[in-house]
Structure formats: C-alpha cells, structure tokens
Design a protein around this motif. Sequence first.
Motif, PDB file in Angstrom:
ATOM      1  N   ASN B   5      60.114  28.587  64.152  1.00 52.22           N
ATOM      2  CA  ASN B   5      59.552  27.258  64.376  1.00 52.22           C
ATOM      3  C   ASN B   5      58.556  27.316  65.525  1.00 52.22           C
ATOM      4  O   ASN B   5      58.923  27.537  66.675  1.00 52.22           O
ATOM      5  CB  ASN B   5      60.688  26.274  64.694  1.00 52.22           C
ATOM      6  CG  ASN B   5      60.167  24.852  64.837  1.00 52.22           C
ATOM      7  OD1 ASN B   5      58.981  24.596  64.590  1.00 52.22           O
ATOM      8  ND2 ASN B   5      61.050  23.939  65.221  1.00 52.22           N
ATOM      9  N   MET B   6      57.288  27.132  65.194  1.00 49.86           N
ATOM     10  CA  MET B   6      56.243  27.167  66.197  1.00 49.86           C
ATOM     11  C   MET B   6      55.666  25.769  66.328  1.00 49.86           C
ATOM     12  O   MET B   6      55.377  25.126  65.318  1.00 49.86           O
ATOM     13  CB  MET B   6      55.157  28.149  65.779  1.00 49.86           C
ATOM     14  CG  MET B   6      54.746  29.083  66.898  1.00 49.86           C
ATOM     15  SD  MET B   6      53.546  30.260  66.329  1.00 49.86           S
ATOM     16  CE  MET B   6      54.363  31.750  66.792  1.00 49.86           C
ATOM     17  N   ASN B   7      55.556  25.299  67.545  1.00 48.39           N
ATOM     18  CA  ASN B   7      55.081  23.945  67.750  1.00 48.39           C
ATOM     19  C   ASN B   7      53.995  23.906  68.823  1.00 48.39           C
ATOM     20  O   ASN B   7      54.252  24.207  69.986  1.00 48.39           O
ATOM     21  CB  ASN B   7      56.271  23.051  68.145  1.00 48.39           C
ATOM     22  CG  ASN B   7      55.957  21.588  67.929  1.00 48.39           C
ATOM     23  OD1 ASN B   7      54.865  21.240  67.459  1.00 48.39           O
ATOM     24  ND2 ASN B   7      56.905  20.727  68.280  1.00 48.39           N
ATOM     25  N   ASP B   8      52.789  23.558  68.398  1.00 44.89           N
ATOM     26  CA  ASP B   8      51.647  23.384  69.303  1.00 44.89           C
ATOM     27  C   ASP B   8      51.445  24.570  70.235  1.00 44.89           C
ATOM     28  O   ASP B   8      51.361  24.427  71.444  1.00 44.89           O
ATOM     29  CB  ASP B   8      51.844  22.088  70.114  1.00 44.89           C
ATOM     30  CG  ASP B   8      50.550  21.656  70.797  1.00 44.89           C
ATOM     31  OD1 ASP B   8      49.465  21.984  70.255  1.00 44.89           O
ATOM     32  OD2 ASP B   8      50.643  21.028  71.881  1.00 44.89           O
ATOM     33  N   GLY B  25      46.653  25.203  69.330  1.00 45.71           N
ATOM     34  CA  GLY B  25      47.688  24.284  68.886  1.00 45.71           C
ATOM     35  C   GLY B  25      48.162  24.605  67.487  1.00 45.71           C
ATOM     36  O   GLY B  25      47.834  23.894  66.539  1.00 45.71           O
ATOM     37  N   SER B  27      51.085  24.987  64.748  1.00 45.86           N
ATOM     38  CA  SER B  27      52.451  24.568  64.439  1.00 45.86           C
ATOM     39  C   SER B  27      52.774  24.951  63.011  1.00 45.86           C
ATOM     40  O   SER B  27      51.981  24.663  62.101  1.00 45.86           O
ATOM     41  CB  SER B  27      52.605  23.048  64.588  1.00 45.86           C
ATOM     42  OG  SER B  27      52.182  22.646  65.876  1.00 45.86           O
ATOM     43  N   THR B  29      56.466  26.268  60.357  1.00 45.41           N
ATOM     44  CA  THR B  29      57.853  26.747  60.293  1.00 45.41           C
ATOM     45  C   THR B  29      57.994  27.701  59.116  1.00 45.41           C
ATOM     46  O   THR B  29      57.210  27.662  58.167  1.00 45.41           O
ATOM     47  CB  THR B  29      58.853  25.595  60.083  1.00 45.41           C
ATOM     48  OG1 THR B  29      58.496  24.923  58.875  1.00 45.41           O
ATOM     49  CG2 THR B  29      58.852  24.619  61.246  1.00 45.41           C
ATOM     50  N   GLY B  62      53.250  25.376  74.491  1.00 47.73           N
ATOM     51  CA  GLY B  62      53.936  25.069  73.254  1.00 47.73           C
ATOM     52  C   GLY B  62      55.288  25.761  73.179  1.00 47.73           C
ATOM     53  O   GLY B  62      55.697  26.423  74.136  1.00 47.73           O
ATOM     54  N   SER B  63      55.963  25.585  72.051  1.00 47.59           N
ATOM     55  CA  SER B  63      57.284  26.206  71.948  1.00 47.59           C
ATOM     56  C   SER B  63      57.347  27.102  70.722  1.00 47.59           C
ATOM     57  O   SER B  63      56.644  26.875  69.725  1.00 47.59           O
ATOM     58  CB  SER B  63      58.372  25.131  71.884  1.00 47.59           C
ATOM     59  OG  SER B  63      58.366  24.540  70.596  1.00 47.59           O
ATOM     60  N   TYR B  64      58.171  28.121  70.820  1.00 45.02           N
ATOM     61  CA  TYR B  64      58.350  29.058  69.720  1.00 45.02           C
ATOM     62  C   TYR B  64      59.821  29.417  69.678  1.00 45.02           C
ATOM     63  O   TYR B  64      60.365  29.972  70.641  1.00 45.02           O
ATOM     64  CB  TYR B  64      57.461  30.297  69.943  1.00 45.02           C
ATOM     65  CG  TYR B  64      57.707  31.432  68.971  1.00 45.02           C
ATOM     66  CD1 TYR B  64      58.257  31.222  67.691  1.00 45.02           C
ATOM     67  CD2 TYR B  64      57.374  32.737  69.309  1.00 45.02           C
ATOM     68  CE1 TYR B  64      58.472  32.266  66.812  1.00 45.02           C
ATOM     69  CE2 TYR B  64      57.572  33.794  68.442  1.00 45.02           C
ATOM     70  CZ  TYR B  64      58.143  33.546  67.187  1.00 45.02           C
ATOM     71  OH  TYR B  64      58.355  34.591  66.332  1.00 45.02           O
ATOM     72  N   GLN B  65      60.469  29.042  68.570  1.00 45.70           N
ATOM     73  CA  GLN B  65      61.873  29.409  68.393  1.00 45.70           C
ATOM     74  C   GLN B  65      61.988  30.414  67.262  1.00 45.70           C
ATOM     75  O   GLN B  65      61.432  30.209  66.184  1.00 45.70           O
ATOM     76  CB  GLN B  65      62.717  28.170  68.065  1.00 45.70           C
ATOM     77  CG  GLN B  65      63.004  27.320  69.282  1.00 45.70           C
ATOM     78  CD  GLN B  65      62.808  25.848  68.987  1.00 45.70           C
ATOM     79  OE1 GLN B  65      62.868  25.425  67.827  1.00 45.70           O
ATOM     80  NE2 GLN B  65      62.556  25.071  70.018  1.00 45.70           N
ATOM     81  N   GLU B  70      64.767  30.088  71.906  1.00 42.10           N
ATOM     82  CA  GLU B  70      63.482  29.664  72.454  1.00 42.10           C
ATOM     83  C   GLU B  70      62.986  30.845  73.297  1.00 42.10           C
ATOM     84  O   GLU B  70      63.578  31.193  74.319  1.00 42.10           O
ATOM     85  CB  GLU B  70      63.664  28.409  73.321  1.00 42.10           C
ATOM     86  CG  GLU B  70      62.437  28.012  74.107  1.00 42.10           C
ATOM     87  CD  GLU B  70      61.228  27.715  73.213  1.00 42.10           C
ATOM     88  OE1 GLU B  70      61.328  26.834  72.336  1.00 42.10           O
ATOM     89  OE2 GLU B  70      60.179  28.383  73.375  1.00 42.10           O
TER      90      GLU B  70
END
Lengths: 405, 226
Positions: B5-8, B25, B27, B29, B62-65, B70
Amino acid sequence: MLIRHIKTAGNSLYTAKQRTLLALLGMSIGIASVIAMLSVGLMYGEETMRQYQALGSDMLSIGYQREPRDNSSDDSDSDRKKPAMTAALVQALPEHLHSIAMAAPEANSYAWFDFDGTSGYVWDFIGTTQNYRALNGIKIQQGRFISDLDAHQHTVVLSGDFLNTKAFRTYKKNIIGATIMLRDREYHIVGVLAENAMLNSAGGNVIRKTAYTHISNMRQQRDGRTVGVVHAKLTAGADAAQTAEAIEQYFAKRVSGLKVKVIFSKSLIERKQKQANMQTLLLTVIGAIAMLVAGVGIMNVMLTSVTERKQEIGILRAIGARQADIRWQFFIEAVILSLLGGAIGTALGVAAAYGYAQVQELTFFVSTFAIFVGVGVSTAIGIIFGLYPAHKAAKLDPITALRAV
Amino acid sequence: MPLLNMNDVHKSYMMAGNALHILKGVSFTVQAGDMVAITGASGSGKSTLMNIIGLLDRHDQGSYQLAGNEVSHHHDDALAALRNKNIGFVFQSFHLLQRLTAVDNVMQPLMYRHDAMTVATMRQTAMAVLEKVGMADRAHHHPNQLSGGQQQRIAIARALVGSPTLLLADEPTGALDREMSEDVMHLFHRLNQQEGVTMVLITHDPEVAAQCGRRLTIDDGYMSSC
C-alpha cells in the motif's frame, strides 16, 4: 555464519586467482624477508653471546687510565716516559692478590715479515706469556703456544691465516721449526693457531695476520711502555669491585703515578647484549616498514576487489545481505589473504634462515620472536588494512552498486 | 488488507545542486495474488519507484506499507531483513554470481536469513525451487554455461527460494529474445496462478504488460491506471 563467510571468502579468492596470487606474493616476500632478517640477526647475536660467554664472565682486563690532556703538551711530550705496568709485575699479580687466578700481559705492535722469499705485513705482533692462551681460549692446530720457557728465545706462534699464503702453504705440515724474519730478527715458528682461534676485541674472529712471541722479545714503545693491556681471571667467588680496587692499589704502590683501569668481561657481555638488543630493535623497525608496504599491497588488492565486485555487492544487498554481512565477507577475505601470505612467508623466511645458518655454520634455531612477528604482524595487517576496504564495500549504495558493470 | 500500500509517495534527488522531483505523489495498492505491470517511458520515474518498492531506496514523503510493515522509518538492517524475507528480485540482466553454480546462486538469499537452517536444508530448498522452474538438471552449471532464458529461470528461482510475499521483476524479458521471453512470461503466469505468487513487473514492453491482470502507468512522476 563465520564458517560460511570463510567459505565465501575462499570461493571468491579462488575465483580471482591472479589477483590473489599477486597479493600473496607481495605479502609472502615481505614476511619472508623480515623473518629471515630477524632470524639471522638473532642467530648472529646468540653466536656472539655464546662466544663471549665461553670466555667466562670472570674475565677482566687492565689498561691504563687516560691522563687528562695537558694543554702545554706538544709533539715532543709524547716521547716523555709514562708510568708503565711491567711483565714482571703482571706475572707476580696472582701471588699478591688471591682474588686473581691468572694474569697475562699483552704488548701490541706490528711487524714486517720475510719468509722464504715472501714478505708482508703482520698487523698484530703480540708479546705475551703462557697464560694468554688459557685466558683467551686460543685453539692451536699445529705445534704449541708460547711458553714461559720461551723468555728471550726468539720463538713465534702464527695465526692460521698465514697458511693461506702460497709460501706457507708449500710447507703445510713442516712449518713447525721453520724460521721467519720479523722486525729483521730470525724467529723459530713453534706453533700455528686454528682458524677462528679466538675473538678480537671487536667481537669478530681474528681475520688478519697475527704473530705471538714472548713478551721479553718486545721493545718499549716511545712512551716507555711495553705492556699495553693485561688479561686476567678472577678466582672463583672473588668480589669484582674489591678486586678492581686491589689491582689499582697494587700498581699504584709499586710504580709511582701509575693509574690503571679495570674492565670486567661481565660488563663487556652486558654491553654486547645491549648492542644485540639494539640490532634486533633496528631490524624490527625495518621489518615493520616492510610489513607496512605489504599491508598497503593487501589494501590495494582489497580495494580493487571491492571496485570489481560492486555488482556482486549490489546483488547481495538486494537479496537481503546487511551491511555487516558485506563488511564481514570482505574483512575475512583480507584476513585470510594476510594469514596465508604470513604462513607462506614465515615458512620461506625460516627456510632461508636455515640455509644461511648452514652456509655460515651458525647454530640454527627457530626464534619464537620471529614466528610471533610472522603470525602476529600478518594478522594485524589483515585486520588493519582489511577494515577500510570492507567498510567501503559495506557502505556502498545498493542501487549504485547494482548499476555498476 | 493490501499486501502493498503506497500512499502519496514523493521522491526527489539532488542533481548538480538542483532538486529533481521524480515521484510526485504516487498511490497504489497491490493485493495478494495480483499480477501487476507498471509501465512507463524512460525517465518517467519507473526505476525510482521500483527501487522504493524493493526497499533499495527510501521515499521522502508519504507512506509505504509492505506486508503490514510501515517501512518509512526502518533502519538499514531492518530493510535488508525485509528485502530478504518479503521481496524476490528478478533483474533484466539476471545478476547471477558468475563464480557460483546455479544451486549455490539460488540458495544465496537463505544464507542471509540468519536463522538456524543448515546448508544441507538450504540446498534442498534451492533444489526444490529449481525443480519448479524446470532447471533442476542444470543445478551444477555455472551461469556462463547457460542461455539467457535459462539464467533468467535460475534468477527467478533465486527470487522465489525464500517464499517472498512479492516477486519484483525489473524488465525481466528485456535481455531475452522473443521465444525466451514467452517462456519466462509463461513461467510467471504459472507461478502466479498455481502458486499464488504476487508479482509486480516493471516493463516498457506493452506485450508483456498486456499479459498482466492489472496495468499501471507512470508518467512524469504521477501514477495512473489504465
């Protein structure tokens, strides 16, 4: 994990055979020369010490004390007669001082010789007495040494190297009884010393032509002295300091103004030991520099290896190797390289020292110090000079490393 | 919960004193069992994205799970461990170690796993995976004794040996001829459908992209699906 690292290191060293061999060559030669140099140095040191100690630590020599320089002195002053030890006083020394077991005077001069049409220079023409032989541990190959019965008899004992001269060689076994002209006087040869018969004062073997005669045949020097130095031996258990004082008094009482100086072989041995230690230290320093060069060689090889294997590092990082894993791998390679070079070098160095000992007839021994230097230093080099390349490899950015060709 | 899951996500590089904004940016999944193609022209930020997905590089924002972790603030060693456990890389030019045999190459990821697995077990596991990709009979060959397609199969086996949650392939057919490409793609399909291996393929080859269940395109630092 360590075993795996060692296996991996072995594998990659084996793959890069040429590079590995070159590194090993440099390392081994460095270590080998240091070990050989140290071993030979130590063997020579031991040999000298052995020879000195064979003389005994109870030996002493008596010389003249240097007089304070007189400012008004000029050339004619050196002709002034100085107080002197005489052969008779020296020979009477053991009777008067119980702490002296034996004594022999030595008058040192030089001479021109003529023998059967050959002539030459005798560097040391020494006048002495019978005890000189026992005191200096002189070995004879033919005939006998000077005896006290030779007083005023023109007899002479020659050093072994005379026989290397053509004129003497033809006589070989018949040289005893032949005559030689020394200082325009006819002397009968009564003996020949063995080669390496004794040590000279510098600690080396007598290598120049030397002739011994009874001290009664020697003339006075310009300063009125005949006896230049006295060799003597302490009675077992005698106190050195007290004896030295007694000897000084003995001469001072009998000859007005005579001041003598007593030197014990023990202090000579100690001085020699210090010299030997200094020599070893010097060789060690030279060795350390050679090791440094070898270490830089290892580092160079490892840095090249890191550059050449950038992609491998990148791949390993991608599949999950941590920085520490990469660091260990390169570090262990450097240590293996150094240890291997050290082992080969130590073996070569010991072999070289053995060969040298055989040729020079030294007593061969493997010095633990040299082995310590070989193993210790090569390990240290592996560690010190392996750290930086390993660190560099570990810190490579995986992406850049992967992109490398 | 999605596997990836990659977000921004943003990423810029400093180039000669100028900040170069590569990802602006991103995003998206990926669900477990997906087979996703990411396409894009060169310079679009494709490689940068792949490096970030593969935990070889870090994003700025941004975030990357990944598999519930995380990863934004993970330490280098933790990233290495995550790569080892969760990601299987397949590279365009195979990136096999020339000095090792096929089976030794395949077992390399297990070597860095730091668990109590014996070398014999690792070898067994590696052989099983080689069997799966049809290369068991070449296990003791060195890479230079194998064709490109065979080398890529070995590389795929290496990517799979640690049972990763994600197989990440960067132009996996880029260095192969048509026949070998089809062969490798066929293998990917089989692994995805039969073994349930989740795959992300970075490619600029539309034919390869067309064979994936989902296609994402990256253009000038932005992600779009098509």
